[in-house]
Scaffold this motif. Structure first.
Motif, PDB file in Angstrom:
ATOM      1  N   PRO A  41      16.740  32.817  36.650  1.00 31.85           N
ATOM      2  CA  PRO A  41      15.978  33.562  37.657  1.00 31.85           C
ATOM      3  C   PRO A  41      14.731  34.199  37.041  1.00 31.85           C
ATOM      4  N   ALA A  42      13.669  34.279  37.842  1.00 32.04           N
ATOM      5  CA  ALA A  42      12.412  34.851  37.357  1.00 32.04           C
ATOM      6  C   ALA A  42      11.811  35.765  38.420  1.00 32.04           C
ATOM      7  N   PRO A  43      11.228  36.896  37.979  1.00 31.44           N
ATOM      8  CA  PRO A  43      10.531  37.772  38.927  1.00 31.44           C
ATOM      9  C   PRO A  43       9.159  37.189  39.283  1.00 31.44           C
ATOM     10  N   VAL A  44       8.637  37.592  40.420  1.00 23.51           N
ATOM     11  CA  VAL A  44       7.374  37.052  40.926  1.00 23.51           C
ATOM     12  C   VAL A  44       6.243  37.200  39.908  1.00 23.51           C
ATOM     13  N   GLY A  45       6.063  38.391  39.381  1.00 23.95           N
ATOM     14  CA  GLY A  45       4.950  38.636  38.458  1.00 23.95           C
ATOM     15  C   GLY A  45       4.993  37.743  37.235  1.00 23.95           C
ATOM     16  N   GLU A  46       6.161  37.624  36.636  1.00 22.33           N
ATOM     17  CA  GLU A  46       6.322  36.784  35.446  1.00 22.33           C
ATOM     18  C   GLU A  46       6.061  35.320  35.776  1.00 22.33           C
ATOM     19  N   MET A  47       6.605  34.888  36.898  1.00 23.85           N
ATOM     20  CA  MET A  47       6.437  33.514  37.338  1.00 23.85           C
ATOM     21  C   MET A  47       4.958  33.216  37.599  1.00 23.85           C
ATOM     22  N   ALA A  48       4.290  34.121  38.305  1.00 18.10           N
ATOM     23  CA  ALA A  48       2.870  33.942  38.633  1.00 18.10           C
ATOM     24  C   ALA A  48       2.030  33.868  37.365  1.00 18.10           C
ATOM     25  N   GLU A  49       2.307  34.746  36.419  1.00 21.78           N
ATOM     26  CA  GLU A  49       1.560  34.743  35.155  1.00 21.78           C
ATOM     27  C   GLU A  49       1.802  33.450  34.385  1.00 21.78           C
ATOM     28  N   ARG A  50       3.037  33.012  34.345  1.00 22.34           N
ATOM     29  CA  ARG A  50       3.392  31.801  33.608  1.00 22.34           C
ATOM     30  C   ARG A  50       2.671  30.566  34.142  1.00 22.34           C
ATOM     31  N   ILE A  51       2.484  30.501  35.461  1.00 21.77           N
ATOM     32  CA  ILE A  51       1.849  29.304  36.022  1.00 21.77           C
ATOM     33  C   ILE A  51       0.379  29.525  36.374  1.00 21.77           C
ATOM     34  N   GLY A  52      -0.135  30.734  36.139  1.00 20.66           N
ATOM     35  CA  GLY A  52      -1.560  30.994  36.290  1.00 20.66           C
ATOM     36  C   GLY A  52      -2.049  31.195  37.710  1.00 20.66           C
ATOM     37  N   ILE A  53      -1.254  31.889  38.537  1.00 21.14           N
ATOM     38  CA  ILE A  53      -1.682  32.208  39.902  1.00 21.14           C
ATOM     39  C   ILE A  53      -1.460  33.694  40.149  1.00 21.14           C
ATOM     40  N   SER A  54      -2.023  34.201  41.240  1.00 26.94           N
ATOM     41  CA  SER A  54      -1.821  35.614  41.571  1.00 26.94           C
ATOM     42  C   SER A  54      -0.407  35.822  42.111  1.00 26.94           C
ATOM     43  N   ALA A  55       0.064  37.050  41.987  1.00 30.29           N
ATOM     44  CA  ALA A  55       1.389  37.382  42.503  1.00 30.29           C
ATOM     45  C   ALA A  55       1.431  37.223  44.022  1.00 30.29           C
ATOM     46  N   GLN A  72      16.331  30.957  46.183  1.00 31.71           N
ATOM     47  CA  GLN A  72      16.981  32.145  46.728  1.00 31.71           C
ATOM     48  C   GLN A  72      16.493  33.362  45.956  1.00 31.71           C
ATOM     49  N   ALA A  73      16.572  34.505  46.589  1.00 33.30           N
ATOM     50  CA  ALA A  73      16.133  35.752  45.971  1.00 33.30           C
ATOM     51  C   ALA A  73      17.325  36.658  45.751  1.00 33.30           C
ATOM     52  N   GLU A  74      17.258  37.398  44.654  1.00 31.65           N
ATOM     53  CA  GLU A  74      18.307  38.378  44.350  1.00 31.65           C
ATOM     54  C   GLU A  74      17.644  39.640  43.829  1.00 31.65           C
ATOM     55  N   ARG A  75      17.956  40.751  44.454  1.00 28.62           N
ATOM     56  CA  ARG A  75      17.383  42.021  44.014  1.00 28.62           C
ATOM     57  C   ARG A  75      18.201  42.568  42.845  1.00 28.62           C
ATOM     58  N   ARG A  76      17.481  42.919  41.780  1.00 29.96           N
ATOM     59  CA  ARG A  76      18.093  43.585  40.620  1.00 29.96           C
ATOM     60  C   ARG A  76      17.272  44.820  40.336  1.00 29.96           C
ATOM     61  N   GLY A  77      17.801  45.947  40.749  1.00 27.75           N
ATOM     62  CA  GLY A  77      17.038  47.193  40.598  1.00 27.75           C
ATOM     63  C   GLY A  77      15.793  47.133  41.453  1.00 27.75           C
ATOM     64  N   ARG A  78      14.644  47.300  40.822  1.00 25.85           N
ATOM     65  CA  ARG A  78      13.377  47.280  41.554  1.00 25.85           C
ATOM     66  C   ARG A  78      12.755  45.888  41.613  1.00 25.85           C
ATOM     67  N   GLN A  79      13.337  44.953  40.900  1.00 26.03           N
ATOM     68  CA  GLN A  79      12.778  43.597  40.869  1.00 26.03           C
ATOM     69  C   GLN A  79      13.537  42.655  41.781  1.00 26.03           C
ATOM     70  N   VAL A  80      12.809  41.668  42.285  1.00 24.98           N
ATOM     71  CA  VAL A  80      13.428  40.575  43.021  1.00 24.98           C
ATOM     72  C   VAL A  80      13.269  39.337  42.151  1.00 24.98           C
ATOM     73  N   LEU A  81      14.388  38.723  41.822  1.00 22.12           N
ATOM     74  CA  LEU A  81      14.376  37.518  40.991  1.00 22.12           C
ATOM     75  C   LEU A  81      14.611  36.304  41.866  1.00 22.12           C
ATOM     76  N   TYR A  82      13.917  35.236  41.545  1.00 15.75           N
ATOM     77  CA  TYR A  82      14.037  33.992  42.302  1.00 15.75           C
ATOM     78  C   TYR A  82      14.674  32.933  41.435  1.00 15.75           C
ATOM     79  N   ALA A  83      15.543  32.140  42.055  1.00 14.05           N
ATOM     80  CA  ALA A  83      16.244  31.072  41.345  1.00 14.05           C
ATOM     81  C   ALA A  83      16.409  29.879  42.276  1.00 14.05           C
ATOM     82  N   VAL A  84      16.582  28.720  41.662  1.00 16.97           N
ATOM     83  CA  VAL A  84      16.872  27.518  42.439  1.00 16.97           C
ATOM     84  C   VAL A  84      18.193  27.756  43.157  1.00 16.97           C
TER      85      VAL A  84
END
Length: 115
Positions: A41-55, A72-84
């Motif tokens: 799973p990856a958070p939006v910001g990390e994913m966006a940075e990794r692939i070079g697009i805006s959040a 699918q999305a899963e909330r962990r604390g203040r972050q939302v993580l996305y996974a296949v």
């Protein structure tokens, strides 16, 4: 295989849904997003940075991918993580990545040698 529908026997609604999934994955940005959270799973910001697009652009694509049940999305604390979503998607993409890699290897081995 028992319990598995023949691809030729799926209904029109399933064909349309499947075509929609492939259409979503045909966009390079969306495909990069799916691949970015294929293994973990990856958070939006990390994913966006990794692939070079805006959040915000990543979030737009993520909404579409979630609606199609590819992610699918899963909330962990203040972050939302996305996974296949599941193993079906993961296996299909892993097989397709291997297929592309095999084609590249075959092309490299078939290239003429320079003198």
């Amino acid at each position: 295989m028992p319990g598995r529908a023949s691809p030729l026997r799926i209904g029109d609604d399933e064909v349309v849904e499947l075509a929609g999934m492939f259409w979503l994955m045909s966009d390079p940005t969306r495909l990069r997003i799916i691949l970015a959270c294929l293994d973990e799973p990856a958070p939006v910001g990390e994913m966006a940075e990794r692939i070079g697009i805006s959040a915000s652009l990543a979030s737009h694509h993520l909404r579409l991918l979630r609606a199609a049940r590819l992610l699918q999305a899963e909330r962990r604390g203040r972050q939302v993580l996305y996974a296949v979503t599941d193993g079906h998607i993961r296996s299909m993409l892993a097989d397709m990545v291997d297929h592309v890699a095999e084609g590249e290897a075959e092309s490299d081995s078939a290239a003429p040698l320079s003198s």
